[in-house]
Design a protein around this motif. Structure first.
Motif, PDB file in Angstrom:
ATOM      1  N   THR A  47       0.854  -1.176   0.000  1.00 42.78           N
ATOM      2  CA  THR A  47       0.000   0.000   0.000  1.00 42.78           C
ATOM      3  C   THR A  47       0.891   1.226   0.000  1.00 42.78           C
ATOM      4  N   PHE A  48       0.703   2.078  -1.025  1.00 39.00           N
ATOM      5  CA  PHE A  48       1.524   3.284  -1.150  1.00 39.00           C
ATOM      6  C   PHE A  48       0.589   4.460  -1.358  1.00 39.00           C
ATOM      7  N   ARG A  49       0.719   5.489  -0.518  1.00 41.19           N
ATOM      8  CA  ARG A  49      -0.208   6.611  -0.578  1.00 41.19           C
ATOM      9  C   ARG A  49       0.546   7.920  -0.678  1.00 41.19           C
ATOM     10  N   VAL A  50       0.264   8.687  -1.734  1.00 38.67           N
ATOM     11  CA  VAL A  50       0.775  10.048  -1.859  1.00 38.67           C
ATOM     12  C   VAL A  50      -0.364  10.918  -2.356  1.00 38.67           C
ATOM     13  N   LEU A 106       8.990  -4.350  10.748  1.00 38.49           N
ATOM     14  CA  LEU A 106      10.204  -3.670  10.304  1.00 38.49           C
ATOM     15  C   LEU A 106       9.829  -2.264   9.878  1.00 38.49           C
ATOM     16  N   LEU A 107      10.573  -1.260  10.336  1.00 38.76           N
ATOM     17  CA  LEU A 107      10.356   0.118   9.927  1.00 38.76           C
ATOM     18  C   LEU A 107      11.609   0.623   9.218  1.00 38.76           C
ATOM     19  N   THR A 108      11.415   1.197   8.032  1.00 36.54           N
ATOM     20  CA  THR A 108      12.506   1.753   7.246  1.00 36.54           C
ATOM     21  C   THR A 108      12.243   3.223   6.983  1.00 36.54           C
ATOM     22  N   VAL A 109      13.234   4.059   7.260  1.00 36.38           N
ATOM     23  CA  VAL A 109      13.133   5.501   7.027  1.00 36.38           C
ATOM     24  C   VAL A 109      14.234   5.913   6.066  1.00 36.38           C
ATOM     25  N   GLN A 110      13.852   6.612   5.010  1.00 38.32           N
ATOM     26  CA  GLN A 110      14.825   7.086   4.028  1.00 38.32           C
ATOM     27  C   GLN A 110      14.585   8.559   3.722  1.00 38.32           C
ATOM     28  N   GLN A 116      10.676   9.297   3.188  1.00 37.48           N
ATOM     29  CA  GLN A 116       9.877   8.111   2.892  1.00 37.48           C
ATOM     30  C   GLN A 116       9.958   7.147   4.071  1.00 37.48           C
ATOM     31  N   VAL A 117       8.785   6.722   4.546  1.00 36.57           N
ATOM     32  CA  VAL A 117       8.700   5.783   5.666  1.00 36.57           C
ATOM     33  C   VAL A 117       7.953   4.549   5.193  1.00 36.57           C
ATOM     34  N   GLN A 118       8.523   3.381   5.474  1.00 33.10           N
ATOM     35  CA  GLN A 118       7.894   2.116   5.077  1.00 33.10           C
ATOM     36  C   GLN A 118       7.858   1.174   6.272  1.00 33.10           C
ATOM     37  N   ALA A 119       6.749   0.466   6.409  1.00 33.58           N
ATOM     38  CA  ALA A 119       6.609  -0.521   7.487  1.00 33.58           C
ATOM     39  C   ALA A 119       6.178  -1.854   6.878  1.00 33.58           C
ATOM     40  N   GLN A 120       6.687  -2.936   7.458  1.00 35.76           N
ATOM     41  CA  GLN A 120       6.309  -4.278   7.007  1.00 35.76           C
ATOM     42  C   GLN A 120       6.020  -5.152   8.213  1.00 35.76           C
ATOM     43  N   ALA A 121       4.893  -5.859   8.154  1.00 35.48           N
ATOM     44  CA  ALA A 121       4.520  -6.855   9.163  1.00 35.48           C
ATOM     45  C   ALA A 121       3.968  -8.058   8.420  1.00 35.48           C
ATOM     46  N   GLN A 156       2.397  -7.792   4.752  1.00 32.80           N
ATOM     47  CA  GLN A 156       1.855  -6.471   4.450  1.00 32.80           C
ATOM     48  C   GLN A 156       2.957  -5.414   4.497  1.00 32.80           C
ATOM     49  N   VAL A 157       2.979  -4.567   3.479  1.00 31.93           N
ATOM     50  CA  VAL A 157       3.944  -3.471   3.397  1.00 31.93           C
ATOM     51  C   VAL A 157       3.185  -2.179   3.129  1.00 31.93           C
ATOM     52  N   VAL A 158       3.409  -1.161   3.952  1.00 36.69           N
ATOM     53  CA  VAL A 158       2.766   0.136   3.762  1.00 36.69           C
ATOM     54  C   VAL A 158       3.844   1.216   3.710  1.00 36.69           C
ATOM     55  N   THR A 159       3.628   2.200   2.843  1.00 34.81           N
ATOM     56  CA  THR A 159       4.603   3.257   2.629  1.00 34.81           C
ATOM     57  C   THR A 159       3.908   4.604   2.575  1.00 34.81           C
TER      58      THR A 159
END
Length: 332
Positions: free
Chosen positions: A13-16, A211-215, A257-262, A265-268
């Motif tokens: 899921t990617f929302r802008v 998992l949380l990724t910040v770029q 950009q912030v992305q989370a995965q559980a 499911q991956v959301v950005t």
């Protein structure tokens, strides 16, 4: 939402939304700044619209022996995709300062929250100063995302300029996020060598490891900041109030950009911001010969496509591109 098939199924899921691309355009002489965000709580999805403007643009009158009071009137109208008026919020607000404090260094911060059905909307916001003719006006579009119970949800990024501890005696509780007062930065502009303050919330984790990724990406898409964190299986919600050092990053436009995965499911979510300062200007030592040498180095170590992208740029943009490219290749 898109699903990618492979050894496992990842639902992405990617929302802008339009309001996330850049700060909102505002007209008028109030100095008004506006930003909007989507969050999820126990009552469902809700929207926030934050405003910020200099207190000196209001007209203050004495109240009692020790206070000065000013008033302003915000009016918000929201229309759906068929141009129907679906929500109207307006009223008279008051801003108070002690009489012995200069108004020049103070700002008015205000916020409203509301719920709407998922969909695309258009908003008209007008803020008028009472007792003078100053006004700020903006029209913007925003999207209320669809959400299903049990589906991992990542809020919008909210940039903040100041963080304070929650004080029950203050009237700032409207800006409370996870036990702290976060004053928004609607212009999304931050000082060079300062820090980037932001808040996001992650919901519907389902007690899964996540998992949380910040770029931080520069305007060419180079990753100039990267942080990855792993969390065990112990919570349904997570709140992140962060400060990223901007030291070493040159002035200009960037994207957080912030992305989370559980599980699968991956959301950005992402939002643009700006580092203040003078634009990049190459030194006299970055001669045409050295520019060509840089192009050869890029082609050898990063490929012909990267070198071709570099070649099309102006000399100042080439210097900025090369800096961000090699910064992105360093280990974090």
């Amino acid at each position: 939402m898109f699903c990618r098939l492979g050894m496992v199924i990842l639902c992405l899921t990617f929302r802008v939304s339009a309001s996330e691309l850049s700060p909102l355009d505002v007209v008028g002489d109030l100095g008004l700044e506006v930003d909007t965000y989507s969050f999820l709580n126990d009552d469902g999805l809700y929207e926030e619209i934050a405003i910020h403007f200099p207190a000196k643009h209001l007209t203050f009158v004495p109240q009692g022996d020790s206070l000065f009071v000013a008033r302003y009137a915000p009016r918000l109208q929201i229309f759906d995709g068929q141009d129907n008026l679906v929500k109207k919020i307006e009223g008279l607000r008051q801003y108070t300062l002690p009489s012995d404090i200069s108004v020049d260094d103070h700002f008015v911060d205000d916020i409203t929250r509301f719920q709407l059905a998922p969909g695309d909307y258009r908003a008209i916001l007008v803020v008028e100063a009472v007792d003078n003719a100053r006004v700020g006006r903006t029209t913007f579009s925003f999207q209320v995302p669809a959400h299903k119970t049990g589906q991992l949800f990542l809020s919008d990024v909210m940039f903040f300029r100041e963080k304070q501890m929650l004080d029950p005696n203050l009237e700032m509780h409207s800006f409370e996020k996870n036990g702290e007062i976060l004053l928004p930065a609607p212009m999304r502009a931050f000082d060079a060598n300062g820090s980037l303050g932001f808040y996001v919330s992650l919901s519907e984790i389902g007690q899964l490891a996540h998992l949380l990724t910040v770029q931080v990406l520069d305007r060419f898409g180079h990753t100039v900041y990267f942080d990855e964190r792993k969390f065990p299986t112990y919570r349904e919600k997570a709140y992140f109030t962060e400060n990223i050092s901007l030291r070493g990053l040159i002035p200009g436009g960037y994207t957080l950009q912030v992305q989370a995965q559980a599980d699968n499911q991956v959301v950005t979510t992402e939002r643009r911001f700006r580092i203040l300062g003078q634009p990049v200007s190459h030194s006299g030592t970055f001669t045409e010969q050295r520019q060509k040498l840089m192009q050869q180095v890029l082609e050898r170590y990063s490929g012909a496509e990267i070198a071709a992208q570099y070649e099309k740029l102006s000399v100042n943009a080439r210097a900025e591109f090369a800096y961000g490219h090699w910064l992105g290749r360093q280990p974090y």
